[in-house]
Design an enzyme around this catalytic site. Structure first.
Site, PDB file in Angstrom:
ATOM      1  N   ALA A  54      -4.689   4.251   8.112  1.00 52.76           N
ATOM      2  CA  ALA A  54      -5.548   3.010   7.417  1.00 52.76           C
ATOM      3  C   ALA A  54      -4.985   1.865   7.459  1.00 52.76           C
ATOM      4  O   ALA A  54      -5.186   0.811   6.593  1.00 52.76           O
ATOM      5  CB  ALA A  54      -5.863   3.601   5.964  1.00 52.76           C
ATOM      6  N   GLU A 104     -12.981  -2.397  17.428  1.00 58.53           N
ATOM      7  CA  GLU A 104     -13.848  -1.860  16.565  1.00 58.53           C
ATOM      8  C   GLU A 104     -15.175  -2.741  16.827  1.00 58.53           C
ATOM      9  O   GLU A 104     -15.030  -3.759  17.122  1.00 58.53           O
ATOM     10  CB  GLU A 104     -13.358  -2.285  14.996  1.00 58.53           C
ATOM     11  CG  GLU A 104     -12.163  -1.500  14.683  1.00 58.53           C
ATOM     12  CD  GLU A 104     -11.606  -2.014  13.432  1.00 58.53           C
ATOM     13  OE1 GLU A 104     -11.953  -2.921  12.661  1.00 58.53           O
ATOM     14  OE2 GLU A 104     -10.673  -1.234  12.835  1.00 58.53           O
ATOM     15  N   ASP A 119      10.710   2.831   6.358  1.00 65.24           N
ATOM     16  CA  ASP A 119      10.481   1.498   6.541  1.00 65.24           C
ATOM     17  C   ASP A 119      11.555   0.615   7.279  1.00 65.24           C
ATOM     18  O   ASP A 119      12.569   0.850   7.119  1.00 65.24           O
ATOM     19  CB  ASP A 119      10.138   0.761   5.001  1.00 65.24           C
ATOM     20  CG  ASP A 119       9.522  -0.181   5.269  1.00 65.24           C
ATOM     21  OD1 ASP A 119       8.279  -0.705   4.687  1.00 65.24           O
ATOM     22  OD2 ASP A 119       9.821  -1.504   5.877  1.00 65.24           O
ATOM     23  N   GLY A 133     -10.533  -0.852   2.288  1.00 65.54           N
ATOM     24  CA  GLY A 133     -10.498  -1.882   1.237  1.00 65.54           C
ATOM     25  C   GLY A 133     -11.670  -2.226   0.555  1.00 65.54           C
ATOM     26  O   GLY A 133     -11.622  -3.382  -0.059  1.00 65.54           O
ATOM     27  N   ILE A 174       0.784  -1.157   0.115  1.00 66.68           N
ATOM     28  CA  ILE A 174      -0.024  -0.021   0.053  1.00 66.68           C
ATOM     29  C   ILE A 174       1.058   1.321  -0.012  1.00 66.68           C
ATOM     30  O   ILE A 174       0.693   1.940  -0.713  1.00 66.68           O
ATOM     31  CB  ILE A 174      -0.976   0.106   1.252  1.00 66.68           C
ATOM     32  CG1 ILE A 174      -2.020  -1.147   1.029  1.00 66.68           C
ATOM     33  CG2 ILE A 174      -1.721   1.251   1.262  1.00 66.68           C
ATOM     34  CD1 ILE A 174      -2.993  -1.437   2.132  1.00 66.68           C
ATOM     35  N   ASP A 217      -9.286   4.974   9.859  1.00 69.09           N
ATOM     36  CA  ASP A 217     -10.316   4.165   9.135  1.00 69.09           C
ATOM     37  C   ASP A 217     -10.180   2.856   9.966  1.00 69.09           C
ATOM     38  O   ASP A 217     -11.099   1.885  10.035  1.00 69.09           O
ATOM     39  CB  ASP A 217      -9.695   3.851   7.806  1.00 69.09           C
ATOM     40  CG  ASP A 217     -10.609   2.691   7.012  1.00 69.09           C
ATOM     41  OD1 ASP A 217     -11.899   3.036   7.100  1.00 69.09           O
ATOM     42  OD2 ASP A 217     -10.233   1.611   6.507  1.00 69.09           O
ATOM     43  N   HIS A 221     -13.609   1.173   9.052  1.00 72.47           N
ATOM     44  CA  HIS A 221     -12.677   0.185   8.475  1.00 72.47           C
ATOM     45  C   HIS A 221     -13.232  -0.281   7.036  1.00 72.47           C
ATOM     46  O   HIS A 221     -13.461  -1.504   6.635  1.00 72.47           O
ATOM     47  CB  HIS A 221     -12.700  -1.019   9.251  1.00 72.47           C
ATOM     48  CG  HIS A 221     -11.436  -1.786   8.948  1.00 72.47           C
ATOM     49  ND1 HIS A 221     -10.762  -2.587  10.078  1.00 72.47           N
ATOM     50  CD2 HIS A 221     -10.527  -1.948   7.882  1.00 72.47           C
ATOM     51  CE1 HIS A 221      -9.697  -3.162   9.529  1.00 72.47           C
ATOM     52  NE2 HIS A 221      -9.597  -2.696   8.322  1.00 72.47           N
TER      53      HIS A 221
HETATM   54  N1  LIG Z   1      -8.144  -0.061   5.902  1.00 71.04           N
HETATM   55  C1  LIG Z   1      -8.179  -1.360   5.543  1.00 71.04           C
HETATM   56  O1  LIG Z   1      -9.268  -1.602   5.009  1.00 71.04           O
HETATM   57  C2  LIG Z   1      -6.999  -2.025   5.013  1.00 71.04           C
HETATM   58  C3  LIG Z   1      -7.025  -2.958   3.848  1.00 71.04           C
HETATM   59  C4  LIG Z   1      -5.649  -3.510   3.199  1.00 71.04           C
HETATM   60  C5  LIG Z   1      -4.954  -3.706   4.551  1.00 71.04           C
HETATM   61  N2  LIG Z   1      -4.769  -2.592   5.465  1.00 71.04           N
HETATM   62  C6  LIG Z   1      -3.721  -2.544   6.287  1.00 71.04           C
HETATM   63  O2  LIG Z   1      -2.666  -1.989   5.699  1.00 71.04           O
HETATM   64  C7  LIG Z   1      -1.428  -1.972   6.228  1.00 71.04           C
HETATM   65  C8  LIG Z   1      -0.429  -2.274   4.972  1.00 71.04           C
HETATM   66  O3  LIG Z   1      -0.802  -3.035   4.131  1.00 71.04           O
HETATM   67  P1  LIG Z   1       0.236  -3.899   3.028  1.00 71.04           P
HETATM   68  O4  LIG Z   1      -0.415  -4.751   2.425  1.00 71.04           O
HETATM   69  O5  LIG Z   1       0.876  -2.763   2.496  1.00 71.04           O
HETATM   70  O6  LIG Z   1       1.252  -4.511   3.988  1.00 71.04           O
HETATM   71  P2  LIG Z   1       2.680  -4.861   3.629  1.00 71.04           P
HETATM   72  O7  LIG Z   1       3.115  -6.172   4.468  1.00 71.04           O
HETATM   73  O8  LIG Z   1       3.173  -5.049   1.998  1.00 71.04           O
HETATM   74  O9  LIG Z   1       3.952  -3.433   4.121  1.00 71.04           O
HETATM   75  C9  LIG Z   1       4.030  -3.320   5.505  1.00 71.04           C
HETATM   76  C10 LIG Z   1       5.277  -2.542   5.567  1.00 71.04           C
HETATM   77  O10 LIG Z   1       5.439  -2.081   7.111  1.00 71.04           O
HETATM   78  C11 LIG Z   1       6.711  -1.994   7.057  1.00 71.04           C
HETATM   79  N3  LIG Z   1       6.876  -2.095   8.671  1.00 71.04           N
HETATM   80  C12 LIG Z   1       6.449  -2.944   9.551  1.00 71.04           C
HETATM   81  N4  LIG Z   1       6.637  -2.213  10.780  1.00 71.04           N
HETATM   82  C13 LIG Z   1       7.218  -1.242  10.642  1.00 71.04           C
HETATM   83  C14 LIG Z   1       7.548  -0.026  11.409  1.00 71.04           C
HETATM   84  N5  LIG Z   1       7.297  -0.011  12.767  1.00 71.04           N
HETATM   85  N6  LIG Z   1       8.134   1.012  10.760  1.00 71.04           N
HETATM   86  C15 LIG Z   1       8.209   1.147   9.476  1.00 71.04           C
HETATM   87  N7  LIG Z   1       7.949   0.176   8.666  1.00 71.04           N
HETATM   88  C16 LIG Z   1       7.336  -0.872   9.220  1.00 71.04           C
HETATM   89  C17 LIG Z   1       7.341  -3.627   6.571  1.00 71.04           C
HETATM   90  O11 LIG Z   1       8.754  -3.716   6.443  1.00 71.04           O
HETATM   91  C18 LIG Z   1       6.376  -3.510   5.234  1.00 71.04           C
HETATM   92  O12 LIG Z   1       7.088  -2.963   4.248  1.00 71.04           O
HETATM   93  C19 LIG Z   1      -1.573  -3.478   6.863  1.00 71.04           C
HETATM   94  O13 LIG Z   1      -1.504  -3.235   8.195  1.00 71.04           O
HETATM   95  C20 LIG Z   1      -2.992  -3.875   6.562  1.00 71.04           C
HETATM   96  O14 LIG Z   1      -3.541  -4.648   7.489  1.00 71.04           O
HETATM   97  C21 LIG Z   1      -5.891  -1.909   5.875  1.00 71.04           C
END
Ligand SMILES: NC(=O)c1ccc[n+]([C@@H]2O[C@H](COP(=O)([O-])OP(=O)(O)OC[C@H]3O[C@@H](n4cnc5c(N)ncnc54)[C@H](O)[C@@H]3O)[C@@H](O)[C@H]2O)c1
Length: 399
Positions: A227, A258, A170, A284, A151, A253, A281
């Protein structure tokens, strides 16, 4: 083979499975344990969303089940260990809603910069408050992305296209997209960003990682968006910094707690604040994401049953087996003990089989080996392997 799809899964999944020769039965709701027990005999593929619970007991009464497709992101509703023990593959769609989340965040950045939440609230109260005070363009502003995964990187690309300057932090090594700049510490990012957007994953170490100290380090009058996961942010500290005016606006979000059911009361210290967007929430949750999920999971189910690929399965060893162009394929899921691969290869050598490709993966207590051979081995030749105490299942496919 028969597929049973529950909970209004997107029609594209039906199209894909029927196109690959499956007979598809559809039900609009979820099924209870008892209903599942009755419905599953004779079913090879089961498609569910988040409202159907697949327990170990249910799986025991599903002798023909090869795979479960979770047409959603989470897989908590399935007993993954019990499914793996029975050799039933489980698939989900972890990344199909990436674009939906990014579009919501982009919308929120603009809405907060223009203070739309309070402007629209005033209009609904009948107050005409035409003023440019506190309203900004986002062009040239700095967006700080924390968590540069699926994301975060897609947000980076879209944000740059809108004229934002993107910096990111990151904990893992991530390649910068476009003109985005990697920042080596979170504190440096917070000191530079006009907008901070969290996109970290839900690993346990991230619980409460963004609190009073981090909000205090953000620039005065900056914007904050979460989010990602509710548990990563201390909402009380966020409230304090919004009330003090240090944070000029926020969009949330996800929340530490929740509501479980539709219509349940949403309780949060962030309710009732000016220039704060609260959404249930839904980052997505779009029709397009549903279609993408349908396409992705149906493809994985078909790939598993039709050519033995377990790639991206959440519970079996993941072997990316390409579609079989010619010859024949043997897939062998077994208990991960030393000597199994040697036994498979001895069997092939004994029958003079010419191996054209072999793929192996292990995961915990299981191993999966896929072997492509020019000529199909006779069933009698495979009987010994099939009868081994280490066998979970052995399947064959022909081009
Ligand atoms: N709001 C929604 O409806 C919704 C929908 C989809 C995903 N999400 C959430 O969005 C988030 C990101 O999803 P994604 O698919 O990009 O995940 P992803 O695993 O592809 O990316 C997460 C990134 O965060 C980095 N990271 C982890 N802890 C960290 C920290 N403390 N400091 C800095 N970087 C850190 C990881 O190295 C990784 O690159 C997840 O928590 C997921 O659950 C929310």
């Amino acid at each position: 083979m028969k597929a049973l799809l529950l909970e209004n899964i997107h029609p594209i999944a039906v199209e894909i499975l029927e196109g690959r020769g499956f007979e598809v039965e559809l039900r609009s709701g979820s099924l209870s344990e008892d209903e599942l027990r009755e419905a599953l005999p004779g079913i090879s593929l089961l498609g569910i969303r988040s409202n159907t619970t697949i327990t170990a007991d249910v799986l025991k009464t599903a002798p023909d089940l090869l795979a479960v497709g979770c047409f959603c992101i989470g897989t908590n509703q399935v007993d993954l260990v019990a499914a793996a023990d029975q050799g039933i593959a489980v698939f989900n769609a972890p990344y199909s809603n990436t674009r939906s989340v990014v579009e919501l965040v982009i919308g929120e950045i603009i809405a907060l910069a223009r203070r739309l939440p309070e402007k629209t609230a005033r209009m609904h109260e009948g107050v005409w408050d035409k003023s440019a005070k506190g309203s900004h363009e986002i062009r040239g502003r700095t967006l700080g992305i924390v968590g540069y995964g699926n994301i975060g990187t897609q947000l980076s690309n879209l944000a740059e296209a809108l004229g934002l300057r993107v910096i990111f932090f990151d904990t893992a090594d991530r390649l910068a997209h476009g003109n985005a700049r990697r920042i080596s510490t979170l504190d440096e990012l917070l000191a530079q960003a006009d907008i901070v957007s969290l996109h970290v994953d839900g690993r346990p170490g991230n619980a409460g990682f963004f609190g009073a100290d981090q909000f205090a380090r953000m620039k005065p009058r900056s914007l904050f968006i979460n989010a990602a996961r509710g548990m990563v942010v201390d909402d009380r500290s966020l409230r304090d910094h919004i009330v003090s005016g240090h944070i000029a606006g926020a969009a949330l979000d996800v929340f530490p707690v929740e509501p479980k059911r539709q219509g349940d009361e949403f309780e949060s210290v962030l309710r009732g604040l000016d220039n704060v967007i609260l959404t249930p929430h839904v980052g997505g949750s779009t029709q397009e994401a549903q279609e993408e999920i349908g396409y992705f999971v149906a493809g994985k189910l078909a790939g598993f049953t039709l050519h033995g690929s377990t790639a991206l399965s959440v519970n079996l060893p993941a072997v990316q087996a390409p579609e079989l162009g010619s010859g024949s394929r043997v897939g062998y899921l077994h208990v991960n003990v030393p000597g199994v691969l040697a036994a498979v290869n001895q069997l092939l050598a004994d029958h003079g089989a010419n191996v054209e490709g072999q793929y192996l993966a292990t995961r915990g207590e299981q191993g999966y080996v896929v072997t492509d051979v020019a000529e199909a081995l006779p069933d009698a030749a495979l009987a010994d392997l099939q009868g081994s105490q280490h066998t979970i299942w052995l399947r064959t496919w022909r081009a």
